[in-house]
Design a protein around this motif. Structure first.
Motif, PDB file in Angstrom:
ATOM      1  N   PHE A 162     -17.957  16.499   5.567  1.00 42.13           N
ATOM      2  CA  PHE A 162     -17.305  17.460   6.453  1.00 42.13           C
ATOM      3  C   PHE A 162     -17.410  18.870   5.876  1.00 42.13           C
ATOM      4  CE2 PHE A 162     -13.448  20.024   6.988  1.00 42.13           C
ATOM      5  CZ  PHE A 162     -13.554  20.326   8.338  1.00 42.13           C
ATOM      6  N   ASP A 163     -17.058  19.010   4.600  1.00 41.38           N
ATOM      7  CA  ASP A 163     -17.131  20.326   3.961  1.00 41.38           C
ATOM      8  C   ASP A 163     -18.542  20.893   4.053  1.00 41.38           C
ATOM      9  OD1 ASP A 163     -14.483  20.165   3.262  1.00 41.38           O
ATOM     10  OD2 ASP A 163     -14.856  19.538   1.199  1.00 41.38           O
ATOM     11  N   SER A 214     -21.530  21.639  13.770  1.00 48.65           N
ATOM     12  CA  SER A 214     -20.066  21.602  13.778  1.00 48.65           C
ATOM     13  C   SER A 214     -19.560  20.286  14.374  1.00 48.65           C
ATOM     14  CB  SER A 214     -19.512  22.786  14.571  1.00 48.65           C
ATOM     15  OG  SER A 214     -19.840  24.013  13.937  1.00 48.65           O
ATOM     16  N   ALA A 248     -19.699  21.756   7.761  1.00 50.87           N
ATOM     17  CA  ALA A 248     -18.987  22.914   8.283  1.00 50.87           C
ATOM     18  C   ALA A 248     -19.542  24.202   7.682  1.00 50.87           C
ATOM     19  CB  ALA A 248     -17.498  22.789   7.990  1.00 50.87           C
ATOM     20  N   ALA A 300     -19.766  17.731  11.727  1.00 47.96           N
ATOM     21  CA  ALA A 300     -18.667  17.887  10.777  1.00 47.96           C
ATOM     22  C   ALA A 300     -17.391  17.258  11.323  1.00 47.96           C
ATOM     23  CB  ALA A 300     -18.448  19.363  10.457  1.00 47.96           C
TER      24      ALA A 300
END
Length: 217
Positions: free
Chosen positions: A26-27, A46, A30, A49
């Motif tokens: 996710f980090d 996005s 993003a 993410a």
């Protein structure tokens, strides 16, 4: 009244690894979305993410049900996985999508193999958090289009992909030490499956993925 059953330590270790991998993904996605050359592609990354953080929540909730704090389950893997991402931070959009294509592909192949050793509901949970094919197809299309526009891109991205795999293998050794043999134990539960054979299959699948987008191994 019988005492509560202790959670399967190998299962908890595996879920901890998956959970932290999802959180880091996710980090990464993003941040990488900001490298996109337009809003359409920024939105695509996005969305990826958002899917990763959703997967993290599902795994973390399952770890909690097993009676373990998610933070504790993830802790052994923080250093190795963070080191991998820190050492393979993409410099541009094409490096970002190649990292997603290569890294997610290897991860999914590994988890798919390991899931076969799990009982339900954990087998289906791990299979459910594998990356959707449309994300791999999106990354592959971006790589192919870039190579078609400029053949020199193939050499640069091939070298980048080899670096990604090399760093992944380096950190995999640290993960293996951190997990106290959990992954080896899970693999051993599958009759006839050995760790060296599994990694040979993972390598072969990676080579096929590279060739499919015009990169060499």
């Amino acid at each position: 009244m019988s005492a509560p059953t202790a959670p399967d330590s190998a299962l908890v270790d595996l879920l901890g690894l998956v959970a932290y991998g999802e959180l880091l993904a996710f980090d990464r996605l993003a941040a990488d979305a900001r490298l996109a050359p337009d809003l359409r592609r920024r939105a695509a990354l996005s969305e990826m993410a958002a899917a990763e953080i959703g997967n993290y929540r599902r795994i973390a909730d399952r770890i909690s049900v097993l009676g373990v704090l998610p933070d504790d389950a993830m802790a052994p893997y923080v250093e190795a996985l963070q080191a991998y991402h820190d050492s393979t931070e993409p410099k541009d959009w094409l490096e970002a999508v190649t990292k997603a294509y290569v890294g997610d592909g290897i991860t999914d192949d590994f988890l798919r193999a390991i899931a076969g050793a799990l009982d339900e509901p954990d087998r289906q949970l791990v299979l459910d958090v594998l990356h959707e094919s449309r994300y791999a197809e999106f990354a592959a299309a971006e790589i192919r289009a870039a190579i078609e526009a400029d053949r020199r891109v193939a050499n640069r991205l091939s070298m980048w992909a080899r670096r990604l795999v090399g760093e992944a293998l380096s950190q995999a050794g640290r993960v293996a030490a951190a997990d106290r043999g959990a992954l080896t134990a899970l693999i051993a539960r599958r009759e006839g499956v050995e760790v060296p054979a599994l990694f040979r299959r993972l390598t072969a699948a990676h080579t096929e993925r590279m060739a499919a987008v015009g990169l060499n191994n």
